[in-house]
Motif scaffolding. Structure first.
Motif, short mmCIF file in Angstrom:
data_model
loop_
_atom_site.label_atom_id
_atom_site.label_comp_id
_atom_site.label_asym_id
_atom_site.label_seq_id
_atom_site.Cartn_x
_atom_site.Cartn_y
_atom_site.Cartn_z
N ARG A 59 9.99 15.02 -5.98
CA ARG A 59 9.52 13.64 -6.05
C ARG A 59 9.82 12.95 -4.72
NH1 ARG A 59 7.75 11.48 -10.44
NH2 ARG A 59 8.23 9.38 -9.68
N VAL A 60 8.86 12.21 -4.22
CA VAL A 60 9.00 11.49 -2.96
C VAL A 60 9.64 10.13 -3.25
CG1 VAL A 60 7.76 10.49 -1.00
CG2 VAL A 60 6.99 12.66 -1.99
N TYR A 113 -3.83 13.57 -1.65
CA TYR A 113 -3.80 14.85 -2.36
C TYR A 113 -3.65 16.03 -1.41
CZ TYR A 113 -8.93 15.42 -1.64
OH TYR A 113 -10.21 15.54 -1.10
N ARG A 114 -4.01 15.86 -0.14
CA ARG A 114 -3.73 16.92 0.83
C ARG A 114 -2.21 17.07 1.03
NH1 ARG A 114 -5.83 15.24 6.06
NH2 ARG A 114 -4.83 17.15 6.80
N GLU A 115 -1.51 15.94 1.15
CA GLU A 115 -0.06 16.02 1.31
C GLU A 115 0.60 16.54 0.04
OE1 GLU A 115 3.78 13.25 2.61
OE2 GLU A 115 1.80 12.31 2.32
N ALA A 116 0.12 16.10 -1.12
CA ALA A 116 0.67 16.60 -2.38
C ALA A 116 0.47 18.10 -2.51
CB ALA A 116 0.00 15.87 -3.55
N LEU A 117 -0.67 18.61 -2.06
CA LEU A 117 -0.95 20.04 -2.11
C LEU A 117 0.03 20.81 -1.22
CD1 LEU A 117 -2.82 22.27 -3.15
CD2 LEU A 117 -4.34 21.80 -1.22
N LEU A 163 0.82 -1.20 0.00
CA LEU A 163 0.00 0.00 0.00
C LEU A 163 0.86 1.26 0.00
CD1 LEU A 163 -2.70 1.53 0.27
CD2 LEU A 163 -2.57 1.15 2.75
N LEU A 164 1.96 1.23 0.76
CA LEU A 164 2.87 2.38 0.79
C LEU A 164 3.49 2.63 -0.59
CD1 LEU A 164 4.73 1.78 4.18
CD2 LEU A 164 3.08 3.58 3.67
N GLY A 165 3.78 1.54 -1.33
CA GLY A 165 4.30 1.71 -2.69
C GLY A 165 3.30 2.39 -3.60
N ARG A 166 2.02 1.98 -3.51
CA ARG A 166 0.98 2.62 -4.33
C ARG A 166 0.78 4.07 -3.90
NH1 ARG A 166 -2.24 -1.77 -2.80
NH2 ARG A 166 -3.88 -0.34 -2.07
N TYR A 167 0.86 4.31 -2.60
CA TYR A 167 0.68 5.68 -2.09
C TYR A 167 1.80 6.59 -2.60
CZ TYR A 167 -0.03 9.50 1.25
OH TYR A 167 -0.26 10.73 1.82
N ARG A 168 3.03 6.09 -2.62
CA ARG A 168 4.15 6.90 -3.12
C ARG A 168 3.95 7.26 -4.59
NH1 ARG A 168 9.99 4.26 -2.84
NH2 ARG A 168 8.92 2.80 -4.24
N SER A 169 3.55 6.28 -5.39
CA SER A 169 3.30 6.55 -6.82
C SER A 169 2.17 7.56 -6.97
CB SER A 169 2.97 5.25 -7.54
OG SER A 169 4.02 4.32 -7.43
N ALA A 170 1.12 7.40 -6.17
CA ALA A 170 -0.02 8.33 -6.25
C ALA A 170 0.37 9.73 -5.80
CB ALA A 170 -1.17 7.80 -5.38
N LEU A 171 1.24 9.81 -4.79
CA LEU A 171 1.66 11.11 -4.28
C LEU A 171 2.49 11.85 -5.32
CD1 LEU A 171 1.80 13.06 -1.89
CD2 LEU A 171 3.78 11.79 -1.05
N ASN A 172 3.42 11.18 -5.98
CA ASN A 172 4.23 11.82 -7.01
C ASN A 172 3.37 12.24 -8.20
OD1 ASN A 172 6.77 11.67 -5.71
ND2 ASN A 172 7.01 9.55 -6.32
N TYR A 173 2.40 11.41 -8.55
CA TYR A 173 1.47 11.78 -9.62
C TYR A 173 0.66 13.02 -9.24
CZ TYR A 173 -2.72 11.57 -12.54
OH TYR A 173 -3.76 11.90 -13.39
N SER A 174 0.19 13.07 -8.01
CA SER A 174 -0.63 14.20 -7.55
C SER A 174 0.18 15.49 -7.52
CB SER A 174 -1.19 13.91 -6.16
OG SER A 174 -1.97 12.73 -6.17
N ILE A 175 1.43 15.41 -7.10
CA ILE A 175 2.28 16.61 -7.07
C ILE A 175 2.42 17.19 -8.47
CG2 ILE A 175 4.62 17.45 -6.65
CD1 ILE A 175 4.82 15.36 -4.40
#
Length: 414
Positions: free
Chosen positions: A96-97, A75-79, A26-38
């Motif tokens: 990039r995270v 997306y809150r963290e990405a923001l 889940l952390l791997g998916r979250y990291r990919s999602a966070l970089n995409y959101s940024i």
């Protein structure tokens, strides 16, 4: 622990939990999602929470398979990251995270119950190491971090910064390879650095790297875990220095607060330029010590305890007479003497007196001008003149390690 915004400090504690495979995935998916959101937020300048929600919420759920609340936290963290990057006038590439970590909100993102951390989506992590201070953390915003095979829940809370007190004197800090010298006129305390122990583990890692550098050892390296051992030694060296910096900065600030003194330190921002001219072994030792790390923790503890910090120019602090301002000459190992007024002392003692003097001058001279140190041991030097030695303090000789760590959470009860 970390610093906060204006008027606010952020304190953190660490709860170790079991590294379950499903949460690491889940952390791997979250990291990919966070970089995409940024990237999406910066590209579309979606700097409001509502616009970020419209652009990202459905995508994060469908493409990255994130639970609803985790997608919102993502997306809150990405923001937050995007806003910080856009405000930086010297920004480089889009951030990039790289670490595996996840932002969690207490109650809706995670809960702690019966010895387990329950994350939204049905994941349960067994608590391995518990911090009793958790009960005093009301907001309990957290980050789940996976590092070096271990999983931690970093729980944080925000507290107001204590007001700065009016200093009655200056506590000078001089940082060297072997010692950190703290004092003022008539008082001096020396703390040993952690450089010897850190260098020991660095050398162990280098020996393994040198021994198994040949390509014929590749399979053997993987099978026997030599690479992991090398990483462990490097990580151990870093942790030793980090722990030392935290403890020493805390002791310095407890002394400053007890006496209601300001803390004066040298500005070592551009020290790296001078290090290039030093011999290799000396240069490596100073780089491992990490002056900037100690500076960071001194400034952090100052904010936490309400102590003023004065940053002065380091030029000539160890080579100028604190009494008459003349240039000093060597008169033995690490001993300098003024040919004009006859003042003689250890170069670290001289640096402390000069830092104190410059700090008082920078404050407008509102404090008493430093006088000569208190003479407790007077011996004749080569010219038959007295050598001034500082009084040996006893404040921290019997301080236990647990007492040092207890002062790290001083501001929690403010």
């Amino acid at each position: 622990m970390a610093s906060g915004g204006e008027g606010v400090l952020t304190l953190s504690i660490r709860v170790r939990v079991s590294p379950e495979p499903e949460v690491i995935e889940l952390l791997g998916r979250y990291r990919s999602a966070l970089n995409y959101s940024i990237g999406v937020i910066i590209e579309n300048r979606a700097l409001s929470l509502s616009r970020s929600h419209r652009l990202l919420y459905s995508v994060l759920k469908e493409r990255f398979n994130l639970p609803s609340k985790v997608a919102q936290d993502c997306y809150r963290e990405a923001l937050t990251i995007a806003r910080s990057w856009l405000k930086n006038p010297k920004r480089g590439n889009i951030p990039r995270v790289k670490t595996l970590r996840m932002w969690l909100t207490h109650g809706s993102g995670y809960r702690i119950r019966e010895g387990y951390v329950e994350i939204i989506g049905g994941i349960r992590l067994k608590i391995i190491g518990w911090d009793k201070r958790y009960d005093h953390y009301e907001s309990r915003e957290a980050r789940l971090i996976y590092r070096d095979g271990e999983l931690y829940l970093m729980v944080s809370k925000k507290i107001p910064k204590p007001p700065k007190y009016t200093p009655r004197g200056v506590l000078a800090v001089d940082i060297n390879e072997k010692h950190v010298v703290v004092g003022y006129s008539g008082f001096e305390q020396r703390f040993e650095t952690a450089i010897e122990m850190a260098l020991h583990y660095k050398k162990l890692a280098e020996k393994l790297q040198e021994k198994y550098s040949s390509t014929r050892y590749n399979a053997w390296l993987r099978r026997r875990g030599i690479r992991e051992r090398i990483r462990y030694f490097h990580r151990k060296a870093r942790n030793i220095v980090e722990d030392w910096a935290k403890r020493i900065s805390c002791e310095i600030m407890v002394l400053a607060r007890q006496k209601q003194y300001a803390v004066a330190r040298e500005d070592l921002t551009n020290l790296i330029e001078s290090l290039r001219k030093l011999p290799r072994n000396h240069r490596i030792a100073l780089l491992i010590l990490g002056y900037r790390r100690l500076e960071y923790w001194i400034d952090w503890q100052a904010e936490k305890h309400g102590a003023p910090v004065i940053i002065i120019d380091p030029k000539g602090t160890s080579a100028t007479c604190p009494k008459c301002g003349s240039k000093l000459t060597e008169n033995g190992y690490r001993v300098l003497r003024c040919t004009k007024c006859g003042f003689e002392a250890d170069r670290d003692t001289i640096a402390v007196l000069n830092i104190e003097k410059r700090a008082i001058s920078k404050m407008g001279g509102s404090l008493t001008t430093p006088t000569a140190p208190q003479m407790t041991d007077v011996n004749p030097n080569r010219c038959g003149e007295p050598v001034i030695r500082l009084k040996e303090p006893s404040l921290f000789k019997a301080r236990r390690r647990s007492e040092v760590y207890s002062c790290l959470i001083f501001a929690e009860n403010v």
